[in-house]
Motif scaffolding. Structure first.
Motif, PDB file in Angstrom:
ATOM      1  N   UNK A 187       0.831  -1.367  -0.112  1.00  0.00           N
ATOM      2  CA  UNK A 187       0.101  -0.060  -0.155  1.00  0.00           C
ATOM      3  C   UNK A 187       0.861   1.298   0.025  1.00  0.00           C
ATOM      4  N   UNK A 188       0.349   2.289  -0.765  1.00  0.00           N
ATOM      5  CA  UNK A 188       1.233   3.610  -0.713  1.00  0.00           C
ATOM      6  C   UNK A 188       0.259   4.433   0.141  1.00  0.00           C
ATOM      7  N   UNK A 189       0.640   4.631   1.328  1.00  0.00           N
ATOM      8  CA  UNK A 189       0.050   5.685   2.151  1.00  0.00           C
ATOM      9  C   UNK A 189       0.253   7.070   1.708  1.00  0.00           C
ATOM     10  N   UNK A 190      -0.837   7.739   2.084  1.00  0.00           N
ATOM     11  CA  UNK A 190      -0.982   9.311   1.646  1.00  0.00           C
ATOM     12  C   UNK A 190      -1.147   9.663   0.426  1.00  0.00           C
ATOM     13  N   UNK A 191      -1.266   8.835  -0.752  1.00  0.00           N
ATOM     14  CA  UNK A 191      -1.448   9.086  -2.050  1.00  0.00           C
ATOM     15  C   UNK A 191      -2.512   8.033  -2.443  1.00  0.00           C
ATOM     16  N   UNK A 192      -3.727   8.903  -2.910  1.00  0.00           N
ATOM     17  CA  UNK A 192      -4.909   8.025  -3.524  1.00  0.00           C
ATOM     18  C   UNK A 192      -4.982   8.399  -5.016  1.00  0.00           C
ATOM     19  N   UNK A 193      -4.238   7.408  -5.803  1.00  0.00           N
ATOM     20  CA  UNK A 193      -4.343   7.815  -7.258  1.00  0.00           C
ATOM     21  C   UNK A 193      -5.640   7.579  -7.910  1.00  0.00           C
ATOM     22  N   UNK A 194      -6.198   6.682  -7.467  1.00  0.00           N
ATOM     23  CA  UNK A 194      -7.573   6.246  -7.930  1.00  0.00           C
ATOM     24  C   UNK A 194      -8.466   7.356  -7.954  1.00  0.00           C
ATOM     25  N   UNK A 195      -8.446   7.942  -6.630  1.00  0.00           N
ATOM     26  CA  UNK A 195      -9.406   9.343  -6.620  1.00  0.00           C
ATOM     27  C   UNK A 195      -8.978  10.447  -7.441  1.00  0.00           C
ATOM     28  N   UNK A 196      -7.648  10.498  -7.402  1.00  0.00           N
ATOM     29  CA  UNK A 196      -6.949  11.663  -8.326  1.00  0.00           C
ATOM     30  C   UNK A 196      -7.338  11.450  -9.572  1.00  0.00           C
ATOM     31  N   UNK A 197      -7.203  10.451 -10.015  1.00  0.00           N
ATOM     32  CA  UNK A 197      -7.465  10.128 -11.581  1.00  0.00           C
ATOM     33  C   UNK A 197      -9.008  10.081 -12.040  1.00  0.00           C
ATOM     34  N   UNK A 198      -9.821   9.819 -11.001  1.00  0.00           N
ATOM     35  CA  UNK A 198     -11.270   9.858 -11.205  1.00  0.00           C
ATOM     36  C   UNK A 198     -11.855  11.259 -11.223  1.00  0.00           C
ATOM     37  N   UNK A 199     -11.241  12.393 -10.429  1.00  0.00           N
ATOM     38  CA  UNK A 199     -11.747  13.379 -10.301  1.00  0.00           C
ATOM     39  C   UNK A 199     -10.859  14.637 -10.655  1.00  0.00           C
ATOM     40  N   UNK A 200     -11.411  15.529 -11.443  1.00  0.00           N
ATOM     41  CA  UNK A 200     -10.475  16.768 -11.615  1.00  0.00           C
ATOM     42  C   UNK A 200     -10.652  17.838 -10.659  1.00  0.00           C
ATOM     43  N   UNK A 201      -9.816  17.518  -9.437  1.00  0.00           N
ATOM     44  CA  UNK A 201      -9.948  18.594  -8.308  1.00  0.00           C
ATOM     45  C   UNK A 201      -8.880  19.474  -8.605  1.00  0.00           C
ATOM     46  N   UNK A 202      -9.634  20.837  -8.577  1.00  0.00           N
ATOM     47  CA  UNK A 202      -8.613  22.059  -8.771  1.00  0.00           C
ATOM     48  C   UNK A 202      -7.866  22.352  -7.899  1.00  0.00           C
ATOM     49  N   UNK A 203      -8.150  21.794  -6.498  1.00  0.00           N
ATOM     50  CA  UNK A 203      -7.279  21.935  -5.183  1.00  0.00           C
ATOM     51  C   UNK A 203      -6.192  20.865  -4.951  1.00  0.00           C
ATOM     52  N   UNK A 204      -6.491  19.948  -5.821  1.00  0.00           N
ATOM     53  CA  UNK A 204      -5.532  18.742  -5.651  1.00  0.00           C
ATOM     54  C   UNK A 204      -6.069  17.883  -4.661  1.00  0.00           C
ATOM     55  N   UNK A 205      -5.643  16.448  -5.136  1.00  0.00           N
ATOM     56  CA  UNK A 205      -6.015  15.424  -3.948  1.00  0.00           C
ATOM     57  C   UNK A 205      -4.905  15.166  -3.109  1.00  0.00           C
ATOM     58  N   UNK A 206      -5.312  15.234  -1.542  1.00  0.00           N
ATOM     59  CA  UNK A 206      -4.258  14.995  -0.562  1.00  0.00           C
ATOM     60  C   UNK A 206      -4.877  13.729   0.238  1.00  0.00           C
ATOM     61  N   UNK A 207      -3.810  12.934   0.656  1.00  0.00           N
ATOM     62  CA  UNK A 207      -4.196  12.075   1.548  1.00  0.00           C
ATOM     63  C   UNK A 207      -4.609  10.709   0.829  1.00  0.00           C
ATOM     64  N   UNK A 208      -5.335   9.904   1.690  1.00  0.00           N
ATOM     65  CA  UNK A 208      -6.150   8.680   0.987  1.00  0.00           C
ATOM     66  C   UNK A 208      -4.844   7.474   0.781  1.00  0.00           C
ATOM     67  N   UNK A 209      -5.160   6.265   0.296  1.00  0.00           N
ATOM     68  CA  UNK A 209      -4.199   5.186   0.251  1.00  0.00           C
ATOM     69  C   UNK A 209      -4.245   4.559  -1.102  1.00  0.00           C
TER      70      UNK A 209
END
Length: 447
Positions: free
Chosen positions: A307-329
């Motif tokens: 597990x990569x803790x602190x980075x949720x690549x799935x969520x970051x690639x699913x949503x175009x978040x202007x503020x950026x994705x922080x946290x997650x696994x």
């Protein structure tokens, strides 16, 4: 009966005389002469607190409170010299044992030794003093950037006062070193048990064995076998200090649990899993303590089921978040790539992440300040997307930020406006990714 009483009384008187007489021998003049001679030879001040003779249990000279150098570059609590009585009348004086208690050696003491050696080059003439045995108790080396334990040593010397055998052990018993001489080479075996590495990350090594050969100013580490964090590390290395300090070697890692080592680097962004890989390294520096900051290495690695803790690549690639994705696994089946090290900067190249949800590739730099800079292309499996999402990795190890690149964001907006969401968005992302790559060729901004 009276005979034995008289003998006992005579022996007792002799013992008392041998114990008491040395205290009545004036030694101050000898201290002054010894300080002056040592200061002249070494070129730095030498002070001796006290000097006295002892006849029991064997004749010896004891010197206490020895300090060498203006800044106490070398200090010794006690030195005891035991001469071989039969040799005092011969041409070559033999010292049966030199016992040194609590010597403290600073790094700057090596400069004093180097200056003395340059002014007094070794000659072929035999030494007028032959030392047979040296014992060190509680020796301590003070070196900037290194925390080293106190050490005991038992050294047997041979012809020309060269070491024949040596047993060196830290006072906590965690490190043992055995040295034997064969011709011009010395064979060295280092054993460690539950030992924390004093350089770089404080890695805890369960078991370590190193077989080495010392030849002049070159140390060949022929074999390294270590058990740590449920895995094994083996390899070889070479250290040369004839002109500066040079180190090089190869390393292989098998089934090492990376959760503890990565948590030492960052508490929030870390990796779990089983690490395997291999690579080589080299370093050149003026001082040994600088080698870790001058290292260059390439290590091909693979981490399974982690597990990569602190980075949720799935969520970051699913949503175009202007503020950026922080946290997650991010859970993965396999994380692989090439770790390229230049001094205190690390770069993950050819990075690939494979899991049941995503497939990702790219690269990330970890700067000496722990700043992150890189791009990872993430493709979500079983989605209608026609293109991987390029994600900009920024922030720090402790607070990473994942955000689609500016070109990808702009392309997604344009594609959605022209062709609508879904296919239009995906085609726009793909076009934006192409723009990213073209800019990269000309040194443009990927952000």
């Amino acid at each position: 009966m009276n005979k034995w009483v008289r003998i006992t009384a005579i022996v007792g008187m002799v013992v008392v005389v041998l114990l008491v007489v040395p205290f009545f021998i004036p030694m101050q003049s000898y201290i002054n002469q010894a300080e002056a001679l040592a200061s002249q030879k070494l070129g730095v001040p030498v002070k001796i607190k006290s000097l006295h003779l002892a006849f029991l249990p064997t004749p010896r000279i004891n010197a206490d409170g020895i300090v060498v150098g203006k800044d106490n570059e070398l200090s010794v609590e006690t030195v005891s010299v035991v001469p071989a009585i039969f040799s005092l009348l011969s041409e070559v004086k033999v010292i049966s044992q030199v016992r040194v208690i609590k010597p403290v050696v600073k790094k700057s003491a090596l400069d004093i030794l180097a200056a003395y050696s340059s002014q007094n080059p070794s000659s072929a003439a035999p030494s007028p003093v032959s030392v047979r045995h040296i014992v060190l108790k509680g020796a301590k080396l003070e070196w900037p950037g290194l925390t080293l334990p106190e050490t005991d040593a038992d050294i047997t010397l041979g012809e020309a006062n060269k070491p024949q055998e040596a047993q060196i052990e830290t006072t906590d018993g965690k490190i043992k070193l055995n040295l034997t001489t064969g011709g011009i080479q010395q064979q060295i075996t280092l054993l460690a048990d539950k030992w924390t590495v004093p350089v770089g990350l404080p890695l805890l090594i369960d078991k370590l064995q190193m077989d080495m050969t010392l030849n002049g100013s070159k140390l060949l580490i022929n074999k390294i076998n270590a058990n740590l964090y449920q895995g094994k590390v083996d390899g070889n290395a070479e250290l040369d200090w004839a002109k500066g300090w040079q180190a090089s070697g190869k390393i292989n890692v098998a089934n090492l649990d990376v959760s503890k080592p990565t948590s030492m680097v960052s508490k929030s962004t870390r990796v779990t899993g089983s690490l395997s890989g291999n690579g080589d390294f080299s370093a050149i520096a003026k001082e040994p303590a600088q080698l870790s900051d001058r290292i260059g290495a390439d290590f091909r690695f693979k981490v399974d089921h982690g597990v990569i803790y602190g980075l949720d690549l799935v969520k970051a690639a699913s949503l175009f978040l202007k503020s950026g994705q922080k946290g997650g696994d991010t859970e993965f089946e396999e994380l692989s790539g090439l770790l390229h090290v230049t001094g205190r900067q690390y770069e993950l190249r050819d990075l690939k992440v494979v899991s049941g949800l995503i497939a990702a590739d790219g690269g990330v730099k970890i700067l000496p300040t722990k700043q992150l800079d890189g791009v990872v292309n993430v493709e979500i499996k079983n989605s209608v997307s026609l293109a991987a999402i390029p994600l900009q990795i920024s922030g720090t190890l402790d607070n990473p930020v994942v955000l689609p690149t500016k070109a990808a964001m702009a392309g997604a907006v344009a594609g959605t406006a022209v062709l609508g969401p879904g296919v239009g968005t995906s085609l726009g992302v793909k076009a934006g990714s192409a723009v990213d790559k073209i800019k990269g060729l000309f040194g443009g901004d990927k952000k």
